[in-house]
Design a protein around this motif. Structure first.
Motif, PDB file in Angstrom:
ATOM      1  N   UNK A  67      40.605  53.487  68.293  1.00  0.00           N
ATOM      2  CA  UNK A  67      40.912  52.398  68.011  1.00  0.00           C
ATOM      3  C   UNK A  67      40.350  51.422  68.126  1.00  0.00           C
ATOM      4  N   UNK A  68      40.847  50.622  67.891  1.00  0.00           N
ATOM      5  CA  UNK A  68      40.511  49.170  67.843  1.00  0.00           C
ATOM      6  C   UNK A  68      42.118  48.074  68.717  1.00  0.00           C
ATOM      7  N   UNK A  69      41.412  47.541  69.291  1.00  0.00           N
ATOM      8  CA  UNK A  69      42.259  46.651  69.931  1.00  0.00           C
ATOM      9  C   UNK A  69      41.862  45.447  70.116  1.00  0.00           C
ATOM     10  N   UNK A  70      42.709  44.149  70.216  1.00  0.00           N
ATOM     11  CA  UNK A  70      42.150  43.007  70.615  1.00  0.00           C
ATOM     12  C   UNK A  70      43.326  41.828  71.635  1.00  0.00           C
ATOM     13  N   UNK A  71      42.833  41.274  73.019  1.00  0.00           N
ATOM     14  CA  UNK A  71      43.471  40.829  73.056  1.00  0.00           C
ATOM     15  C   UNK A  71      43.943  39.826  73.392  1.00  0.00           C
ATOM     16  N   UNK A  72      44.404  39.256  73.581  1.00  0.00           N
ATOM     17  CA  UNK A  72      45.168  37.814  73.071  1.00  0.00           C
ATOM     18  C   UNK A  72      45.560  36.763  74.665  1.00  0.00           C
ATOM     19  N   UNK A  73      44.824  37.286  75.975  1.00  0.00           N
ATOM     20  CA  UNK A  73      44.944  36.644  76.563  1.00  0.00           C
ATOM     21  C   UNK A  73      43.243  36.579  77.798  1.00  0.00           C
ATOM     22  N   UNK A  74      43.212  35.838  78.228  1.00  0.00           N
ATOM     23  CA  UNK A  74      41.368  35.888  78.655  1.00  0.00           C
ATOM     24  C   UNK A  74      41.846  37.222  79.823  1.00  0.00           C
ATOM     25  N   UNK A  75      41.436  37.704  80.138  1.00  0.00           N
ATOM     26  CA  UNK A  75      40.788  38.552  81.589  1.00  0.00           C
ATOM     27  C   UNK A  75      40.157  40.213  82.022  1.00  0.00           C
ATOM     28  N   UNK A  76      40.492  40.489  82.780  1.00  0.00           N
ATOM     29  CA  UNK A  76      39.759  41.548  83.090  1.00  0.00           C
ATOM     30  C   UNK A  76      40.746  42.681  82.910  1.00  0.00           C
ATOM     31  N   UNK A  77      40.054  43.634  81.858  1.00  0.00           N
ATOM     32  CA  UNK A  77      41.037  44.721  81.442  1.00  0.00           C
ATOM     33  C   UNK A  77      40.583  46.216  82.305  1.00  0.00           C
ATOM     34  N   UNK A  78      40.376  46.995  81.862  1.00  0.00           N
ATOM     35  CA  UNK A  78      40.386  48.687  82.391  1.00  0.00           C
ATOM     36  C   UNK A  78      41.578  49.163  80.899  1.00  0.00           C
TER      37      UNK A  78
END
Length: 87
Positions: A67-78
């Motif tokens: 998969x590929x993914x992008x985040x639309x908000x800054x932060x730490x993600x697990x």
């Protein structure tokens, strides 16, 4: 001694019929990305895995193999990957 002859085949049958759970593992293209930057996840799970579930830690998920993914908000993600066999 006769009991051993009966127990041994049963034990072998039990051990052969046991399936191991598949293990889930992946590699990531970058550990730190900017907002809206695409990050790629490559599935390196065991060969006996048939179904996958990705949890990106932001409320979204996927059941694709890679998969590929992008985040639309800054932060730490697990990010977690679960692997399942047909049984």
């Amino acid at each position: 001694m006769k009991k051993l002859y009966y127990i041994l085949p049963v034990l072998v049958l039990v051990l052969v019929s046991c399936e191991r759970d598949p293990y889930a593992d992946f590699i990531v293209s970058a550990h730190r990305v900017e907002v809206f930057e695409t990050v790629y996840f490559t599935n390196t799970s065991s060969d006996d895995a048939e179904y996958f579930e990705w949890d990106f830690g932001d409320g979204t998920w996927s059941d694709a193999i890679n998969v590929s993914h992008y985040y639309d908000q800054a932060g730490l993600y697990t990010v977690t990957l679960s692997a399942y066999s047909g049984t």
